[in-house]
Design an enzyme around this catalytic site. Structure first.
Site, PDB file in Angstrom:
ATOM      1  N   LYS A 196      59.839  45.130  51.930  1.00 32.85           N
ATOM      2  CA  LYS A 196      60.640  45.578  53.075  1.00 32.85           C
ATOM      3  C   LYS A 196      61.878  44.720  53.289  1.00 32.85           C
ATOM      4  CE  LYS A 196      57.350  48.348  55.411  1.00 32.85           C
ATOM      5  NZ  LYS A 196      56.700  48.788  56.609  1.00 32.85           N
ATOM      6  N   LYS A 218      54.393  53.894  46.887  1.00 36.09           N
ATOM      7  CA  LYS A 218      53.468  54.587  47.787  1.00 36.09           C
ATOM      8  C   LYS A 218      54.222  55.515  48.735  1.00 36.09           C
ATOM      9  CE  LYS A 218      53.176  51.453  51.722  1.00 36.09           C
ATOM     10  NZ  LYS A 218      52.580  51.642  53.006  1.00 36.09           N
ATOM     11  N   LYS A 239      56.149  56.265  55.465  1.00 39.29           N
ATOM     12  CA  LYS A 239      56.845  56.971  56.545  1.00 39.29           C
ATOM     13  C   LYS A 239      58.247  56.439  56.763  1.00 39.29           C
ATOM     14  CE  LYS A 239      53.409  55.195  59.697  1.00 39.29           C
ATOM     15  NZ  LYS A 239      53.582  53.767  59.986  1.00 39.29           N
TER      16      LYS A 239
END
Ligand code: ATP
Ligand code: LTN
Length: 329
Positions: free
Chosen positions: A112, A195, A198
């Site tokens: 991230k 993966k 969202k």
């Protein structure tokens, strides 16, 4: 006495079938066997920028999704993380025990922070696993049902619990992570090497639990595929393997049965079949979801937080005493 489970999801976007299949579905299956506590992790959600009004709406929506997925508020405790102040308090204390190198190793942080540049990303993204450890340890949690990507955070939670116990005396239960039976990570429809997420850049990455039938068909049609045309389940065909995984998890069929059904047929037929499976699962799910009012969830969350606060506050009294803080009264 039943063992306790604790888990949560952040209200940071649209929940997708990966969240459901990797985590939430098994919560419903575990609620009879364990004493269950489920939280909406809004404190975690703000480690990425959130619009305040959307965050409020998403927080309620996630709680509704828990209910629509079969979580029974009579059996479980449901609450919003930010409503229990002890989470941030314990996170601070655990933050003094965690090592920088331990946090630097966390894959989620690496992924991230890379997106926006590590030096620009908020420190909350870095200390995220410490808050998660606090969530878990506050409630004497024995088992944490999560998807595979969160297992590294559970490992760190165990390390911190042991470190605290060694230093200050037995205080925390050492929790264990628990993957769903199948244990698969659902990959992105637009990129089977990552993966389903969202917070993905494109909405063609995921099938949201609230997508309508047309959107689902469109997304599955656009999903990337591998070279060749047969429908076979193999590691050489990661895109197809992922789609077959979704098919099997939602239909109860085995991968071999799916291969047999589509023998001699191509991607077009398979994708149509998969769309029907997904729509067939999501339509009744969404009907249930639509039947839950804001007021009903708010009431459930109010009851839940009372229970959570009682447990968290008792634990923190013990923690404060062990650490050596002077009592206020
Ligand atoms: P984001 O990408 O924004 O971080 P997310 O989609 O990964 O969000 P989380 O809130 O981090 O969602 O995860 C909620 C739960 O769903 C966790 O237990 C996580 O392990 C599980 N999960 C998330 N993505 C997947 C996936 N693609 N496959 C299986 N399980 C998943
Ligand atoms: N970080 C988790 C959500 C989460 C969680 C928790 C899961 C926050 N606190 C405690 C289990 C236990 C995620 O899925 N992204």
């Amino acid at each position: 006495m039943k063992q306790r489970i604790f888990s949560g999801v952040q209200p940071s976007g649209n929940l997708h079938i990966g969240n459901y299949l990797g985590a939430i579905r098994q919560w419903g299956e575990l609620q009879d066997q364990y004493e269950a506590i489920f939280s909406v992790a809004d404190l975690h959600a703000i480690t990425a920028p959130q619009d305040p009004e959307t965050l409020r709406q998403k927080t309620l929506e996630i709680a509704k999704i828990y209910l629509a997925a079969g979580i029974d508020p009579e059996k479980c405790t449901l609450f919003v993380q930010s409503h229990v102040k002890e989470h941030t308090e314990l996170a601070w204390i655990l933050g003094t025990l965690v090592r920088m190198a331990e946090l630097e190793r966390m894959t989620q942080y690496k992924d991230k922070s890379q997106k926006g540049g590590a030096s620009e990303s908020g420190a909350g993204l870095f200390t995220y696993p410490v808050l998660m450890a606090a969530d878990i340890l506050l409630y004497d949690t024995a088992v944490v049902p999560v998807g595979k990507d969160q297992m590294q955070h559970i490992e760190l939670t165990r390390t911190l619990a042991k470190r605290f116990n060694d230093r200050f005396g037995e205080t925390f239960v050492i929790p264990e992570g628990k993957l769903s039976k199948e244990g698969q990570v659902i990959m992105g429809l637009d990129d089977p090497s990552k993966k389903m997420s969202k917070s993905a850049a494109s909405e063609y990455n995921y099938i949201s639990l609230t997508d309508d039938a047309d959107t689902i068909r469109k997304k599955i049609k656009k999903a990337v595929t591998d070279s060749g045309s047969e429908i076979v389940y193999s590691d050489d065909k990661p895109a197809l393997k992922n789609l077959i995984n979704i098919y099997t998890l939602l239909s109860g069929k085995t991968a071999q049965e799916v291969e047999e059904m589509y023998q001699g047929k191509g991607y077009g037929d398979f994708k149509e079949g998969l769309s029907e499976v997904v729509v067939g699962f999501l339509t009744p799910f969404q009907e249930k979801l639509a039947g839950i009012s804001d007021e009903a969830v708010e009431e459930i969350l109010r009851k839940g937080v009372e229970k959570a606060r009682a447990l968290a506050s008792a634990k923190m009294t013990q923690v404060r005493e062990r650490v050596g803080f002077l009592p206020a009264e």
